[in-house]
Design an enzyme around this catalytic site. Structure first.
Site, PDB file in Angstrom:
ATOM      1  CG  HIS A  54     -16.305 -36.004 -18.125  1.00 23.50           C
ATOM      2  ND1 HIS A  54     -17.424 -36.596 -18.659  1.00 23.50           N
ATOM      3  CD2 HIS A  54     -15.640 -36.996 -17.491  1.00 23.50           C
ATOM      4  CE1 HIS A  54     -17.436 -37.882 -18.364  1.00 23.50           C
ATOM      5  NE2 HIS A  54     -16.357 -38.148 -17.663  1.00 23.50           N
TER       6      HIS A  54
HETATM    7  P1  TYD Z   1     -22.802 -37.607 -18.230  1.00 25.55           P
HETATM    8  O1  TYD Z   1     -21.707 -37.312 -17.248  1.00 25.55           O
HETATM    9  O2  TYD Z   1     -23.264 -36.460 -19.084  1.00 25.55           O
HETATM   10  O3  TYD Z   1     -22.381 -38.839 -19.152  1.00 25.55           O
HETATM   11  P2  TYD Z   1     -21.178 -38.976 -20.210  1.00 25.55           P
HETATM   12  O4  TYD Z   1     -19.966 -38.434 -19.539  1.00 25.55           O
HETATM   13  O5  TYD Z   1     -21.097 -40.433 -20.511  1.00 25.55           O
HETATM   14  O6  TYD Z   1     -21.502 -38.221 -21.434  1.00 25.55           O
HETATM   15  O7  TYD Z   1     -24.028 -38.207 -17.411  1.00 25.55           O
HETATM   16  C1  TYD Z   1     -25.335 -38.237 -17.917  1.00 25.55           C
HETATM   17  C2  TYD Z   1     -26.306 -38.078 -16.752  1.00 25.55           C
HETATM   18  O8  TYD Z   1     -26.238 -39.205 -15.884  1.00 25.55           O
HETATM   19  C3  TYD Z   1     -26.032 -36.852 -15.904  1.00 25.55           C
HETATM   20  O9  TYD Z   1     -27.283 -36.285 -15.543  1.00 25.55           O
HETATM   21  C4  TYD Z   1     -25.352 -37.406 -14.669  1.00 25.55           C
HETATM   22  C5  TYD Z   1     -25.937 -38.800 -14.555  1.00 25.55           C
HETATM   23  N1  TYD Z   1     -25.009 -39.783 -13.978  1.00 25.55           N
HETATM   24  C6  TYD Z   1     -25.305 -40.309 -12.719  1.00 25.55           C
HETATM   25  O10 TYD Z   1     -26.315 -39.956 -12.076  1.00 25.55           O
HETATM   26  N2  TYD Z   1     -24.465 -41.250 -12.191  1.00 25.55           N
HETATM   27  C7  TYD Z   1     -23.355 -41.668 -12.854  1.00 25.55           C
HETATM   28  O11 TYD Z   1     -22.616 -42.539 -12.353  1.00 25.55           O
HETATM   29  C8  TYD Z   1     -23.048 -41.096 -14.151  1.00 25.55           C
HETATM   30  C9  TYD Z   1     -21.821 -41.527 -14.912  1.00 25.55           C
HETATM   31  C10 TYD Z   1     -23.910 -40.165 -14.664  1.00 25.55           C
END
Ligand code: TYD
Length: 140
Positions: A54
């Site tokens: 992302h």
């Molecule tokens: P995600 O964005 O998929 O993580 P990465 O980019 O590291 O692969 O996030 C995983 C899950 O955690 C998703 O359901 C969103 C949640 N999340 C939060 O609630 N707060 C946060 O600060 C972050 C980074 C993720």
């Protein structure tokens, strides 16, 4: 794109003595040039897994590998890709603005700690790479 895109490796200053090493980070300092509004960390990352995939429209982050290792790949708006092997707790990566990230090659014991300039906001995410290319003007 409000923030100028930046990716910068930083060697964190250490306080070391015969007991070991300590690193301290403070908001609005030379190392952390933003107010820290959120801290999160990922661990127990499964072998072969790729996280991230992302970009953020408007966020500043400092990424630190507090344990183990992982590789942080950044794609700038002009298409330049850089790879950063994060394998020691004194290494940090400052990422600002519209940068596509992929994080891979996690070791089993890795812990990725992130300091961020804002609260979690799904509306700030671009999770589709084609949409990222459109947003940075590299696709119609
Ligand atoms: P995600 O964005 O998929 O993580 P990465 O980019 O590291 O692969 O996030 C995983 C899950 O955690 C998703 O359901 C969103 C949640 N999340 C939060 O609630 N707060 C946060 O600060 C972050 C980074 C993720």
């Amino acid at each position: 794109m409000d923030i100028t895109p930046v990716v910068r490796e930083i060697v964190l200053p250490e306080h070391g003595d015969d007991r070991g090493t300590l690193i301290a980070l403070e908001s609005l300092s030379e190392i952390v040039p933003f107010e820290v509004r959120r801290v999160y960390y990922s661990f127990d990352t499964q072998p072969g897994c790729v996280r991230g995939n992302h970009a953020h429209r408007d966020l500043r982050q400092l990424v630190i590998c507090v344990s183990g290792a992982f590789t942080f790949v950044c794609e700038m708006p002009d298409g330049t890709r850089t790879e950063h092997r994060m394998d020691w707790p004194n290494k940090a990566l400052l990422i600002e603005g519209m940068v596509w990230r992929e994080i891979r090659d996690f070791s089993k014991d890795s812990v990725m700690l992130v300091l961020a300039s804002d609260h979690y906001n799904e509306a700030d995410y671009i999770r589709d790479h084609d949409e990222f290319l459109r947003q940075v003007g590299r696709a119609p």
